[in-house]
Scaffold this motif. Structure first.
Motif, mmCIF file in Angstrom:
data_model
loop_
_atom_site.group_PDB
_atom_site.id
_atom_site.type_symbol
_atom_site.label_atom_id
_atom_site.label_comp_id
_atom_site.label_asym_id
_atom_site.label_seq_id
_atom_site.Cartn_x
_atom_site.Cartn_y
_atom_site.Cartn_z
ATOM 1 N N ALA A 181 49.588 -18.128 17.289
ATOM 2 C CA ALA A 181 50.966 -17.641 17.199
ATOM 3 C C ALA A 181 51.958 -18.803 17.201
ATOM 4 C CB ALA A 181 51.241 -16.697 18.365
ATOM 5 N N GLN A 182 51.723 -19.808 18.029
ATOM 6 C CA GLN A 182 52.605 -20.974 18.060
ATOM 7 C C GLN A 182 52.564 -21.741 16.741
ATOM 8 O OE1 GLN A 182 51.339 -23.198 21.489
ATOM 9 N NE2 GLN A 182 52.624 -22.012 22.905
ATOM 10 N N GLN A 183 51.373 -21.878 16.172
ATOM 11 C CA GLN A 183 51.259 -22.584 14.898
ATOM 12 C C GLN A 183 51.972 -21.830 13.782
ATOM 13 O OE1 GLN A 183 47.127 -23.344 14.101
ATOM 14 N NE2 GLN A 183 47.068 -25.138 15.412
ATOM 15 N N GLN A 184 51.834 -20.520 13.775
ATOM 16 C CA GLN A 184 52.534 -19.732 12.759
ATOM 17 C C GLN A 184 54.042 -19.838 12.929
ATOM 18 O OE1 GLN A 184 50.876 -15.800 13.183
ATOM 19 N NE2 GLN A 184 49.082 -16.266 11.939
ATOM 20 N N GLN A 185 54.505 -19.834 14.174
ATOM 21 C CA GLN A 185 55.935 -19.975 14.432
ATOM 22 C C GLN A 185 56.432 -21.337 13.969
ATOM 23 O OE1 GLN A 185 57.830 -17.543 15.464
ATOM 24 N NE2 GLN A 185 59.714 -18.744 15.477
ATOM 25 N N GLU A 186 55.637 -22.384 14.222
ATOM 26 C CA GLU A 186 56.015 -23.723 13.782
ATOM 27 C C GLU A 186 56.047 -23.805 12.261
ATOM 28 O OE1 GLU A 186 53.249 -26.315 15.596
ATOM 29 O OE2 GLU A 186 54.112 -26.125 17.617
ATOM 30 N N ASN A 187 55.093 -23.138 11.602
ATOM 31 C CA ASN A 187 55.071 -23.144 10.136
ATOM 32 C C ASN A 187 56.300 -22.427 9.565
ATOM 33 O OD1 ASN A 187 52.639 -24.520 10.121
ATOM 34 N ND2 ASN A 187 51.409 -22.653 10.020
ATOM 35 N N ILE A 188 56.662 -21.312 10.219
ATOM 36 C CA ILE A 188 57.845 -20.567 9.765
ATOM 37 C C ILE A 188 59.101 -21.401 9.952
ATOM 38 C CG2 ILE A 188 59.297 -18.554 10.233
ATOM 39 C CD1 ILE A 188 56.736 -17.028 10.948
ATOM 40 N N GLN A 189 59.217 -22.044 11.107
ATOM 41 C CA GLN A 189 60.388 -22.891 11.367
ATOM 42 C C GLN A 189 60.427 -24.077 10.406
ATOM 43 O OE1 GLN A 189 60.072 -23.919 15.494
ATOM 44 N NE2 GLN A 189 60.783 -21.908 16.215
ATOM 45 N N GLY A 190 59.251 -24.651 10.108
ATOM 46 C CA GLY A 190 59.207 -25.760 9.171
ATOM 47 C C GLY A 190 59.617 -25.350 7.773
ATOM 48 N N THR A 192 61.547 -22.791 7.032
ATOM 49 C CA THR A 192 62.982 -22.497 7.076
ATOM 50 C C THR A 192 63.803 -23.774 7.028
ATOM 51 O OG1 THR A 192 62.532 -20.503 8.384
ATOM 52 C CG2 THR A 192 64.791 -21.344 8.385
ATOM 53 N N LEU A 193 63.392 -24.785 7.768
ATOM 54 C CA LEU A 193 64.102 -26.057 7.780
ATOM 55 C C LEU A 193 64.042 -26.733 6.408
ATOM 56 C CD1 LEU A 193 65.609 -28.222 9.370
ATOM 57 C CD2 LEU A 193 63.396 -29.191 10.026
ATOM 58 N N ALA A 194 62.879 -26.640 5.761
ATOM 59 C CA ALA A 194 62.741 -27.242 4.432
ATOM 60 C C ALA A 194 63.661 -26.561 3.426
ATOM 61 C CB ALA A 194 61.287 -27.156 3.978
ATOM 62 N N ARG A 195 63.772 -25.240 3.515
ATOM 63 C CA ARG A 195 64.666 -24.519 2.595
ATOM 64 C C ARG A 195 66.112 -24.888 2.866
ATOM 65 N NH1 ARG A 195 61.041 -20.115 3.507
ATOM 66 N NH2 ARG A 195 62.455 -19.295 5.108
ATOM 67 N N GLN A 196 66.482 -25.022 4.133
ATOM 68 C CA GLN A 196 67.860 -25.389 4.463
ATOM 69 C C GLN A 196 68.186 -26.803 3.957
ATOM 70 O OE1 GLN A 196 68.090 -24.934 8.700
ATOM 71 N NE2 GLN A 196 68.287 -22.712 8.610
ATOM 72 N N VAL A 197 67.260 -27.714 4.100
ATOM 73 C CA VAL A 197 67.484 -29.078 3.602
ATOM 74 C C VAL A 197 67.625 -29.073 2.084
ATOM 75 C CG1 VAL A 197 66.441 -31.359 3.364
ATOM 76 C CG2 VAL A 197 66.336 -30.160 5.562
ATOM 77 N N LYS A 198 66.772 -28.274 1.426
ATOM 78 C CA LYS A 198 66.832 -28.192 -0.034
ATOM 79 C C LYS A 198 68.164 -27.633 -0.504
ATOM 80 C CE LYS A 198 64.255 -26.408 -3.982
ATOM 81 N NZ LYS A 198 63.066 -25.622 -4.419
ATOM 82 N N VAL A 199 68.651 -26.591 0.205
ATOM 83 C CA VAL A 199 69.938 -26.001 -0.163
ATOM 84 C C VAL A 199 71.057 -26.991 0.028
ATOM 85 C CG1 VAL A 199 71.606 -24.236 0.469
ATOM 86 C CG2 VAL A 199 69.195 -23.626 0.259
ATOM 87 N N GLU A 200 71.023 -27.740 1.140
ATOM 88 C CA GLU A 200 72.057 -28.726 1.404
ATOM 89 C C GLU A 200 72.048 -29.845 0.352
ATOM 90 O OE1 GLU A 200 71.551 -30.074 5.332
ATOM 91 O OE2 GLU A 200 72.156 -28.172 6.279
ATOM 92 N N VAL A 201 70.864 -30.249 -0.074
ATOM 93 C CA VAL A 201 70.771 -31.300 -1.092
ATOM 94 C C VAL A 201 71.323 -30.835 -2.422
ATOM 95 C CG1 VAL A 201 69.146 -32.663 -2.450
ATOM 96 C CG2 VAL A 201 68.838 -32.461 0.023
ATOM 97 N N LEU A 202 71.009 -29.575 -2.779
ATOM 98 C CA LEU A 202 71.495 -29.038 -4.048
ATOM 99 C C LEU A 202 73.006 -28.863 -4.032
ATOM 100 C CD1 LEU A 202 68.722 -26.401 -4.826
ATOM 101 C CD2 LEU A 202 69.048 -28.659 -5.867
ATOM 102 N N ASN A 203 73.542 -28.540 -2.858
ATOM 103 C CA ASN A 203 74.976 -28.368 -2.757
ATOM 104 C C ASN A 203 75.698 -29.717 -2.748
ATOM 105 O OD1 ASN A 203 74.715 -25.629 -2.716
ATOM 106 N ND2 ASN A 203 74.671 -25.462 -0.491
#
Length: 203
Positions: A181-190, A192-203
């Motif tokens: 469960a912790q690994q899945q949570q870390e993967n989800i957070q990772g 999400t963070l990658a998508r946020q970074v990608k959005v910020e870079v595109l903007n």
């Protein structure tokens, strides 16, 4: 003659094993005869205890061989733990085989000590060899094998064997479930963070 013998066996209606099927609650009457049988049964099983020690040693040997096939610096911890476990198995085997321990310690403490040793070996194998990619089936086969072996080899009454097996399986399931469960949570957070970074870079 058959009628007299039929009264020597009865069904246990008290104690901690009431949840077991009727055929597993059979006991001799009177109680002194049941105690005599249990004492004889545990003494006979002291020989089979050595078989469980051999199983534990083979488990450690398996880990050492698998680490030696593809050895890296990350395998050092697994090799060290397996080596210590194997040494402990060999010492315990020699002590039991040649009767070097007092009879009281051999009967009351050695079975539980061996259970703790095997459980710690399995959890170390789970934590060290599957540290980066845990799955729901990790070491389940080994846990099932040793749980079955407990019923066949430990010189204990049924209640303690059921208890220690339940504790082993329960803790194993809990640790594995929480870790996944912790690994899945870390993967989800990772992600999400990658998508946020990608959005910020595109903007």
């Amino acid at each position: 003659m058959a009628v007299g013998r039929s009264h020597e066996v009865t069904v246990r209606n008290s104690g901690s094993c009431l949840c077991l099927p009727r055929f597993m609650r059979l006991t001799f009457a009177p109680e002194s005869l049941e105690n005599l049988y249990q004492t004889y049964f545990r003494r006979q099983r002291h020989e089979t205890l050595l078989v469980l020690v051999v199983f534990a040693a083979l488990f450690d040997s398996y880990i050492l061989i698998m680490c030696a096939v593809v050895y890296t610096s990350e395998k050092l911890a697994s090799v060290s733990v397996a080596s210590v476990g194997l040494a402990g198995d060999i010492i315990l085997y020699l002590l039991c085989r040649f009767g070097l321990l007092p009879d009281r310690i051999s009967r009351r403490f050695v079975p539980y000590s061996l259970w703790v040793l095997i459980a710690s070996q399995i959890f170390c194998h789970l934590g060290l060899d599957y540290a980066r990619f845990h799955q729901a089936s990790d070491t389940v086969g080994w846990q099932a094998f040793f749980s079955f072996s407990f019923f066949l080899t430990l010189p204990l009454r049924l209640t303690p064997i059921v208890l220690i097996t339940t504790v082993s399986c329960g803790v194993h399931t809990l640790v594995l479930g929480v870790t996944i469960a912790q690994q899945q949570q870390e993967n989800i957070q990772g992600s999400t963070l990658a998508r946020q970074v990608k959005v910020e870079v595109l903007n």
